[in-house]
Write an enzyme that holds these catalytic residues in place. Structure first.
Site, short mmCIF file in Angstrom:
data_model
loop_
_atom_site.label_atom_id
_atom_site.label_comp_id
_atom_site.label_asym_id
_atom_site.label_seq_id
_atom_site.Cartn_x
_atom_site.Cartn_y
_atom_site.Cartn_z
N ASP A 9 0.82 -1.13 -0.14
CA ASP A 9 -0.23 -0.10 0.19
C ASP A 9 0.87 1.30 -0.02
O ASP A 9 1.33 1.72 0.77
CB ASP A 9 -0.97 -0.03 1.09
CG ASP A 9 -1.66 -1.33 1.24
OD1 ASP A 9 -1.11 -2.38 1.10
OD2 ASP A 9 -2.88 -1.38 1.77
N GLU A 40 -4.29 2.28 -3.22
CA GLU A 40 -5.55 2.88 -2.71
C GLU A 40 -5.25 3.96 -1.64
O GLU A 40 -6.35 4.72 -1.50
CB GLU A 40 -6.52 1.57 -2.09
CG GLU A 40 -5.88 1.30 -0.81
CD GLU A 40 -7.07 1.02 0.24
OE1 GLU A 40 -8.15 0.71 -0.28
OE2 GLU A 40 -6.67 0.60 1.47
N ASN A 41 -4.19 4.19 -1.20
CA ASN A 41 -3.76 5.30 -0.16
C ASN A 41 -3.02 6.26 -0.79
O ASN A 41 -2.44 7.12 -0.34
CB ASN A 41 -3.47 4.60 1.09
CG ASN A 41 -4.27 3.41 1.73
OD1 ASN A 41 -3.65 2.52 1.85
ND2 ASN A 41 -5.29 3.87 1.87
N ASN A 68 -10.67 -0.99 -0.34
CA ASN A 68 -11.95 -0.20 0.08
C ASN A 68 -12.03 1.25 -0.20
O ASN A 68 -12.88 1.90 -0.36
CB ASN A 68 -12.19 -0.41 1.59
CG ASN A 68 -10.83 -0.39 2.39
OD1 ASN A 68 -10.14 -0.94 2.07
ND2 ASN A 68 -11.14 0.65 3.43
N HIS A 69 -10.85 1.85 -0.12
CA HIS A 69 -10.33 3.32 -0.43
C HIS A 69 -10.55 3.74 -1.94
O HIS A 69 -10.65 4.99 -2.01
CB HIS A 69 -9.10 3.98 0.13
CG HIS A 69 -9.23 4.02 1.82
ND1 HIS A 69 -10.04 5.03 2.35
CD2 HIS A 69 -8.59 3.44 2.81
CE1 HIS A 69 -10.15 4.78 3.66
NE2 HIS A 69 -9.16 3.71 3.85
N HIS A 152 -7.13 -7.87 -0.43
CA HIS A 152 -7.05 -6.67 0.41
C HIS A 152 -8.17 -7.17 1.80
O HIS A 152 -9.38 -6.93 1.54
CB HIS A 152 -7.58 -5.55 -0.22
CG HIS A 152 -7.17 -4.11 0.33
ND1 HIS A 152 -5.98 -3.58 0.20
CD2 HIS A 152 -8.04 -3.34 1.03
CE1 HIS A 152 -6.22 -2.48 0.88
NE2 HIS A 152 -7.30 -2.27 1.56
N HIS A 177 -3.68 -4.25 3.13
CA HIS A 177 -4.59 -3.30 4.05
C HIS A 177 -4.26 -2.93 5.37
O HIS A 177 -4.52 -1.93 5.90
CB HIS A 177 -6.06 -3.99 4.06
CG HIS A 177 -7.26 -3.18 4.49
ND1 HIS A 177 -7.51 -1.98 4.19
CD2 HIS A 177 -7.67 -3.48 5.94
CE1 HIS A 177 -8.55 -1.59 5.08
NE2 HIS A 177 -8.52 -2.45 6.13
N HIS A 179 -1.23 -2.53 6.43
CA HIS A 179 -0.22 -1.66 6.52
C HIS A 179 1.03 -2.08 7.37
O HIS A 179 1.85 -1.39 7.86
CB HIS A 179 -0.53 -0.14 6.86
CG HIS A 179 -1.31 0.65 5.91
ND1 HIS A 179 -1.82 1.69 6.09
CD2 HIS A 179 -2.10 -0.04 4.83
CE1 HIS A 179 -2.67 1.99 4.82
NE2 HIS A 179 -2.90 1.02 4.20
FE FE2 Z 1 -7.62 -0.65 2.64
#
Ligand code: FE2
Length: 259
Positions: A9, A40-41, A68-69, A152, A177, A179
């Site tokens: 991520d 995603e981040n 999800n983000h 994820h 996810h 991290h």
């Molecule tokens: Fe996530």
């Protein structure tokens, strides 16, 4: 052999900076044929914008995965139409923008599939990722032996279970996810390289990417807070997988970490 690189991520500008600084060197040193990263981040910790996705591709990443983000930035929805190498988890409801699988030609000419799935424990409610994996795998062209899955998900148990479920059917499954990189890198008995979580590529002097003062305030007061990315302690975490492209089995897997 086909060598895959997966970068965990990429979080906000410290994460993007680490990719910019190190990706080309890793590709050269490890003889990487396909580079994948979860982004995603990338946009301040929340989603990814078209501009940042372009930036990540320009740096040399071949496929971008999310989680999800991915829906946080509305501008990205239309980007999916012309950029099939940006994935979102495949098990969101039918009809949403984007796709969760892509077949691309690696830099050694070998066709590789990248699949993005999302867990359901402590996560948004989606379709079953296990059954979705079955469906996607049966639909893949048979000649595509090199198959990478980014799962994820929040809890280790769901990721470990998915690893066993996919063992022998994909070349590698790496979780994202949380991290936090896990030290359980291994090749499962039927030939699938596995790691529960790749860890974050971003600022480790924070709480999973966010400024630690903000998160501590939230834990101590239970009041809503405005999230802001941490700035310091940037690290890059990823996994390198060597795949026998005639069988699709992983021959070697190891973690990489750069500070
Ligand atoms: Fe996530």
């Amino acid at each position: 052999m086909t060598n895959l690189l997966f970068i965990g991520d990429v979080f906000a500008s410290p994460g993007r900076g680490m990719v910019a600084r190190h990706l080309k060197d890793i590709i050269a040193a490890e003889n990487i044929h396909l580079s994948i990263a979860n982004v995603e981040n990338a946009a301040g910790g929340f989603g990814v914008t078209p501009q940042l996705a372009d930036e990540m591709f320009d740096l040399g990443l071949d496929v971008l995965t999310t989680g999800n983000h991915v829906w946080d930035k509305r501008e990205i929805y239309d980007y999916f139409t012309n950029h099939p190498r940006l994935l979102r988890p495949a098990n969101y409801p039918e009809g949403l923008a984007g796709a969760g699988v892509v077949v691309v030609q690696a830099h050694n000419g070998v066709d590789c599939a990248v699949i993005n799935l999302q867990g359901r424990v402590y996560m948004p409610h989606t379709d079953c990722p296990f059954r979705k994996a079955d469906k996607l795998l049966t639909e893949l062209p048979v000649h595509v032996k090199v198959r990478f899955v980014d799962f994820h998900a929040e809890v280790s148990s769901e990721k470990v279970a998915m690893g066993w479920y996919l063992d022998g059917r994909v070349s590698a499954m790496v979780g994202t996810h949380t991290h936090v990189p896990t030290a359980d890198t291994r090749i499962l008995p039927e030939g699938t390289a596995y790691q529960t979580d790749a860890g974050m590529t971003g600022p480790y002097n924070g709480v999973i990417g966010v400024d630690k003062r903000i998160i501590l305030e939230r834990f101590l007061t239970q009041m809503p807070v405005r999230m802001e990315a941490a700035r310091h302690g940037a690290e890059l975490h990823g996994v390198v997988v060597e795949v026998d492209d005639t069988t699709g089995r992983a021959a070697a897997v190891r973690r990489i970490a750069l500070t």
